[in-house]
Scaffold this motif. Structure first.
Motif, short mmCIF file in Angstrom:
data_model
loop_
_atom_site.label_atom_id
_atom_site.label_comp_id
_atom_site.label_asym_id
_atom_site.label_seq_id
_atom_site.Cartn_x
_atom_site.Cartn_y
_atom_site.Cartn_z
N MET A 260 -71.45 -14.57 -41.63
CA MET A 260 -71.15 -13.56 -42.62
C MET A 260 -69.97 -12.72 -42.14
N ASN A 261 -69.29 -12.14 -43.11
CA ASN A 261 -68.18 -11.24 -42.82
C ASN A 261 -68.69 -9.82 -42.98
N VAL A 262 -68.26 -8.94 -42.08
CA VAL A 262 -68.72 -7.55 -42.11
C VAL A 262 -67.51 -6.63 -42.02
N VAL A 263 -67.47 -5.66 -42.92
CA VAL A 263 -66.41 -4.66 -42.89
C VAL A 263 -67.02 -3.30 -43.18
N GLY A 264 -66.54 -2.30 -42.46
CA GLY A 264 -66.99 -0.94 -42.69
C GLY A 264 -66.06 -0.21 -43.62
N PHE A 265 -66.60 0.76 -44.33
CA PHE A 265 -65.82 1.69 -45.14
C PHE A 265 -66.15 3.07 -44.60
N ALA A 266 -65.17 3.73 -44.00
CA ALA A 266 -65.42 4.98 -43.31
C ALA A 266 -64.53 6.07 -43.88
N GLY A 267 -65.04 7.26 -43.89
CA GLY A 267 -64.28 8.41 -44.35
C GLY A 267 -65.22 9.58 -44.48
N TYR A 268 -64.64 10.73 -44.65
CA TYR A 268 -65.44 11.94 -44.78
C TYR A 268 -66.14 11.98 -46.13
N SER A 269 -67.18 12.77 -46.21
CA SER A 269 -67.92 12.95 -47.46
C SER A 269 -66.96 13.39 -48.56
N GLY A 270 -67.09 12.76 -49.72
CA GLY A 270 -66.23 13.11 -50.84
C GLY A 270 -64.92 12.34 -50.89
N ASP B 213 -68.30 0.29 -33.84
CA ASP B 213 -67.28 -0.63 -33.35
C ASP B 213 -67.02 -1.77 -34.34
N LEU B 214 -67.31 -1.56 -35.61
CA LEU B 214 -66.99 -2.53 -36.64
C LEU B 214 -65.56 -2.31 -37.11
N LEU B 215 -64.90 -3.40 -37.51
CA LEU B 215 -63.61 -3.24 -38.17
C LEU B 215 -63.87 -2.55 -39.49
N LYS B 216 -62.99 -1.60 -39.83
CA LYS B 216 -63.26 -0.82 -41.03
C LYS B 216 -62.00 -0.45 -41.78
N VAL B 217 -62.23 -0.16 -43.06
CA VAL B 217 -61.21 0.38 -43.94
C VAL B 217 -61.48 1.88 -44.02
N GLU B 218 -60.48 2.66 -43.66
CA GLU B 218 -60.64 4.11 -43.79
C GLU B 218 -60.33 4.51 -45.22
N LEU C 60 -59.51 -8.22 -48.54
CA LEU C 60 -60.61 -8.66 -47.67
C LEU C 60 -60.72 -10.18 -47.68
N VAL C 61 -60.70 -10.78 -48.85
CA VAL C 61 -60.80 -12.24 -48.96
C VAL C 61 -59.63 -12.92 -48.23
N ASP C 62 -58.44 -12.39 -48.43
CA ASP C 62 -57.25 -12.97 -47.79
C ASP C 62 -57.31 -12.86 -46.27
N ASN C 63 -58.04 -11.89 -45.76
CA ASN C 63 -58.12 -11.65 -44.31
C ASN C 63 -59.53 -11.88 -43.77
N HIS C 64 -60.33 -12.68 -44.46
CA HIS C 64 -61.75 -12.84 -44.12
C HIS C 64 -61.97 -13.29 -42.68
N ASP C 65 -61.06 -14.06 -42.11
CA ASP C 65 -61.24 -14.53 -40.72
C ASP C 65 -61.35 -13.38 -39.72
N ARG C 66 -60.76 -12.26 -40.02
CA ARG C 66 -60.81 -11.11 -39.12
C ARG C 66 -62.18 -10.46 -39.10
N PHE C 67 -62.99 -10.71 -40.14
CA PHE C 67 -64.23 -9.97 -40.33
C PHE C 67 -65.50 -10.79 -40.06
N VAL C 68 -65.33 -11.98 -39.49
CA VAL C 68 -66.50 -12.81 -39.19
C VAL C 68 -67.35 -12.08 -38.15
N TYR C 69 -68.62 -11.93 -38.45
CA TYR C 69 -69.53 -11.18 -37.58
C TYR C 69 -70.19 -12.14 -36.61
N ASN C 70 -70.06 -11.83 -35.34
CA ASN C 70 -70.68 -12.65 -34.29
C ASN C 70 -71.95 -11.95 -33.82
N VAL C 71 -73.08 -12.44 -34.29
CA VAL C 71 -74.38 -11.84 -33.97
C VAL C 71 -74.60 -11.81 -32.46
#
Length: 177
Positions: free
Chosen positions: A1-11, A107-112, A162-173
């Motif tokens: 599976m691919n995993v990406v975080g979405f991070a930012g302040y509330s609001g 320590d997940l790759l994320k979109v701010e 995300l789809v175009d860069n999916h290889d970057r987000f492969v989650y290694n359990v």
């Protein structure tokens, strides 16, 4: 599976963006799960319902399922500091993407997700795990960056990136077991 975080302040618009990225990925034939960080006590059950009564009676876990849905509720006897990796381990392995909302220090790759009008500082200058910035104010970013700058108001464009860069987000359990 691919995993990406979405991070930012509330609001900042994290939930709205994730809410738009989900159907955009689904339209591409992908199965999507979400992990959401919640603060303190929250409830998905209601007083009077059987599952609520079982939890109130002291059950450690209550699993409720129908032919359309499954929910697991687990009560911790002491406060538990679960990492995002603990939560990812609970998910069905047959999912294509997991969108993680919150866990901005993980320590997940994320979109701010950043808006100038919020008055909050950007995290990307000090967070090596931020791989892109979704914003509605790219000209006001506090520092120039080589990271992709995505349109916060175009969840489809974010999903395509995300789809175009999916290889970057492969989650290694195994790296987080």
């Amino acid at each position: 599976m691919n995993v990406v975080g979405f991070a930012g302040y509330s609001g900042s618009g994290k939930t709205t963006l994730v809410e738009g990225v989900i159907p955009a990925l689904r339209l591409r034939g992908l199965r999507v799960s979400v992990v959401k960080h919640a603060h303190h006590k929250f409830d998905i059950d209601h007083p009077g319902k059987d599952t609520y009564r079982h939890r109130e009676a002291g059950a450690f876990e209550v699993v409720v399922a129908s032919d359309k849905r499954l929910a697991l509720m687990r009560e911790f006897e002491q406060p538990a500091a679960l990492s995002v990796h603990h939560l990812l381990a609970e998910l069905y392995e047959g999912v294509d993407w997991v969108l993680v909302e919150g866990f901005k220090s993980s320590d997940l790759l994320k979109v701010e997700v950043w808006r100038a009008e919020s008055g909050k500082p950007a995290r990307y200058p000090d967070d090596d795990f931020v791989v892109a910035i979704a914003t509605d104010s790219p000209a006001q970013l506090p520092e120039t960056t080589l990271r992709p700058v995505l349109d916060l108001n175009s969840p489809d464009a974010v999903a395509q990136w995300l789809v175009d860069n999916h290889d970057r987000f492969v989650y290694n359990v195994d790296m987080h077991a």
